[in-house]
Scaffold this motif. Structure first.
Motif, PDB file in Angstrom:
ATOM      1  N   MET A  50       0.721  -1.145  -0.007  1.00 34.81           N
ATOM      2  CA  MET A  50       0.115  -0.076  -0.115  1.00 34.81           C
ATOM      3  C   MET A  50       0.711   1.320   0.036  1.00 34.81           C
ATOM      4  O   MET A  50       0.496   2.286  -0.578  1.00 34.81           O
ATOM      5  N   ASP A  51       1.953   1.236   0.573  1.00 36.53           N
ATOM      6  CA  ASP A  51       3.072   2.429   0.713  1.00 36.53           C
ATOM      7  C   ASP A  51       3.227   2.950  -0.650  1.00 36.53           C
ATOM      8  O   ASP A  51       3.831   4.267  -0.776  1.00 36.53           O
ATOM      9  N   GLY A  52       3.194   2.104  -1.713  1.00 32.43           N
ATOM     10  CA  GLY A  52       3.372   2.513  -3.068  1.00 32.43           C
ATOM     11  C   GLY A  52       2.625   3.956  -3.641  1.00 32.43           C
ATOM     12  O   GLY A  52       2.877   4.420  -4.362  1.00 32.43           O
ATOM     13  N   PHE A  53       1.372   3.908  -2.741  1.00 34.29           N
ATOM     14  CA  PHE A  53       0.446   4.821  -3.224  1.00 34.29           C
ATOM     15  C   PHE A  53       0.210   6.142  -2.301  1.00 34.29           C
ATOM     16  O   PHE A  53      -0.531   6.922  -2.202  1.00 34.29           O
ATOM     17  N   LEU A  66       2.664  17.190   5.150  1.00 32.28           N
ATOM     18  CA  LEU A  66       4.030  16.756   5.037  1.00 32.28           C
ATOM     19  C   LEU A  66       4.510  16.053   6.358  1.00 32.28           C
ATOM     20  O   LEU A  66       4.959  14.766   6.399  1.00 32.28           O
ATOM     21  N   ALA A  67       4.313  16.872   7.294  1.00 33.84           N
ATOM     22  CA  ALA A  67       4.753  16.370   8.880  1.00 33.84           C
ATOM     23  C   ALA A  67       3.694  15.020   9.132  1.00 33.84           C
ATOM     24  O   ALA A  67       4.190  14.475   9.921  1.00 33.84           O
ATOM     25  N   HIS A  68       2.574  14.694   8.657  1.00 36.99           N
ATOM     26  CA  HIS A  68       1.755  13.982   8.943  1.00 36.99           C
ATOM     27  C   HIS A  68       1.910  12.740   7.883  1.00 36.99           C
ATOM     28  O   HIS A  68       0.932  11.862   7.724  1.00 36.99           O
ATOM     29  N   LYS A  69       2.936  12.759   7.039  1.00 38.46           N
ATOM     30  CA  LYS A  69       2.876  11.613   6.015  1.00 38.46           C
ATOM     31  C   LYS A  69       2.838  10.211   6.569  1.00 38.46           C
ATOM     32  O   LYS A  69       3.390   9.948   7.421  1.00 38.46           O
ATOM     33  N   GLY A  70       1.709   9.607   6.175  1.00 41.36           N
ATOM     34  CA  GLY A  70       1.797   8.176   6.571  1.00 41.36           C
ATOM     35  C   GLY A  70       0.168   8.240   7.347  1.00 41.36           C
ATOM     36  O   GLY A  70      -0.164   6.984   7.520  1.00 41.36           O
ATOM     37  N   GLY A  78      -7.849   6.257  -4.255  1.00 44.40           N
ATOM     38  CA  GLY A  78      -8.328   5.866  -5.634  1.00 44.40           C
ATOM     39  C   GLY A  78      -7.692   5.232  -6.484  1.00 44.40           C
ATOM     40  O   GLY A  78      -8.014   4.210  -7.354  1.00 44.40           O
ATOM     41  N   GLY A  79      -6.228   5.676  -6.486  1.00 41.15           N
ATOM     42  CA  GLY A  79      -5.464   4.807  -7.153  1.00 41.15           C
ATOM     43  C   GLY A  79      -5.052   3.372  -6.858  1.00 41.15           C
ATOM     44  O   GLY A  79      -4.849   2.420  -7.645  1.00 41.15           O
ATOM     45  N   LEU A  80      -5.104   3.100  -5.494  1.00 44.46           N
ATOM     46  CA  LEU A  80      -5.079   1.722  -5.137  1.00 44.46           C
ATOM     47  C   LEU A  80      -6.063   1.005  -5.551  1.00 44.46           C
ATOM     48  O   LEU A  80      -6.005  -0.243  -5.862  1.00 44.46           O
ATOM     49  N   PRO A  97       3.328   0.650  -8.271  1.00 47.51           N
ATOM     50  CA  PRO A  97       4.243   1.445  -7.695  1.00 47.51           C
ATOM     51  C   PRO A  97       4.717   0.812  -6.284  1.00 47.51           C
ATOM     52  O   PRO A  97       4.028   0.039  -5.734  1.00 47.51           O
ATOM     53  N   VAL A  98       5.994   1.011  -6.055  1.00 46.15           N
ATOM     54  CA  VAL A  98       6.783   0.708  -4.711  1.00 46.15           C
ATOM     55  C   VAL A  98       7.237   1.737  -4.255  1.00 46.15           C
ATOM     56  O   VAL A  98       7.980   2.768  -4.706  1.00 46.15           O
ATOM     57  N   PHE A  99       7.199   1.966  -2.780  1.00 48.66           N
ATOM     58  CA  PHE A  99       7.610   3.033  -2.030  1.00 48.66           C
ATOM     59  C   PHE A  99       9.146   2.607  -1.722  1.00 48.66           C
ATOM     60  O   PHE A  99       9.559   1.630  -1.306  1.00 48.66           O
ATOM     61  N   ASP A 100      10.012   3.834  -2.197  1.00 49.21           N
ATOM     62  CA  ASP A 100      11.591   3.566  -1.741  1.00 49.21           C
ATOM     63  C   ASP A 100      11.738   4.189  -0.537  1.00 49.21           C
ATOM     64  O   ASP A 100      11.945   5.546  -0.547  1.00 49.21           O
ATOM     65  N   ARG A 101      11.904   3.464   0.531  1.00 49.15           N
ATOM     66  CA  ARG A 101      12.349   4.376   1.953  1.00 49.15           C
ATOM     67  C   ARG A 101      13.438   5.160   2.186  1.00 49.15           C
ATOM     68  O   ARG A 101      13.257   6.063   2.620  1.00 49.15           O
ATOM     69  N   ASP A 102      14.350   4.731   1.464  1.00 48.36           N
ATOM     70  CA  ASP A 102      15.505   5.520   1.211  1.00 48.36           C
ATOM     71  C   ASP A 102      15.629   6.697   0.778  1.00 48.36           C
ATOM     72  O   ASP A 102      15.975   7.726   1.131  1.00 48.36           O
TER      73      ASP A 102
END
Length: 201
Positions: A50-53, A66-70, A78-80, A97-102
């Motif tokens: 899910m983090d890819g979205f 931005l401070a509340h990302k997540g 909707g994309g998911l 999509p895939v979330f890149d944590r780095d």
């Protein structure tokens, strides 16, 4: 119904072709680790995180979030949903999509899920959230799983995660108390009942 990882594995192995399974839980619950372990045991299995979205940081900055990302409102639900519906149709391969944590960004079309994949494990915090627009995901899942972890254990795991990424003790404490742990409370308090509950801590 509570289940062990072994019982969950057996249940997944018995699912029919093109089943989609939701693995939900608070931040730090071990969703990604469990999904990867299950995929390693089960043939013809793909993972959709899910983090890819996540919305891009530029969008969250414009929205003052931005401070509340997540948090629930920082994802493209909707994309998911659109991707899940395409996966359900199973008429062609689907790029996800895939979330890149780095890098702290989502990389579009970073993984291909073949249309002949038997089992798709979708893992993420809010997959069972009983809140608009998240409820719209429910018809896409053939089985739902919730990971249950004590709050103090989540805090310990999340502290280790952010230490790994070089955050200071002050930054970690602020991140946990203002974002991660409240988001975990939202998952616990506002999610629909899952078919299976796995205690993971």
């Amino acid at each position: 119904m509570e289940a062990t990882v072994t019982q969950l594995t057996e249940r997944l192995a018995a699912l029919p072709m093109r089943s989609i399974v939701a693995i939900a839980g608070p931040p730090g619950a071990g969703k990604s680790t469990l999904a990867e372990a299950l995929a390693g045991k089960l043939s013809d299995t793909a993972i959709l995180p899910m983090d890819g979205f996540h919305y891009d940081d530029a969008i969250l900055r414009d929205r003052g979030r931005l401070a509340h990302k997540g948090a629930p409102d920082t994802f493209d639900v909707g994309g998911l949903l659109s991707v899940l519906e395409r996966l359900r149709e199973a008429t062609s391969d689907v790029a996800v999509p895939v979330f890149d944590r780095d890098l702290e960004i989502s990389r579009g079309s970073a993984r291909i899920i073949p249309y002949r994949t038997r089992l798709i494990l979708v893992e993420g915090n809010y997959l069972l959230l009983d809140r608009t627009p998240w409820q719209g995901l429910a018809p896409c899942f053939d089985l739902t799983v919730m990971l249950r972890v004590p709050r103090d254990e989540l805090a310990r795991r999340l502290t280790g995660r952010w230490q790994h990424y070089g955050l200071t003790a002050e930054e970690i404490a602020r991140k946990l108390e203002t974002n991660d742990l409240p988001n975990g409370d939202t998952v616990r308090e506002e999610s629909c009942d899952a078919d299976l509950v796995v205690v993971n801590g």
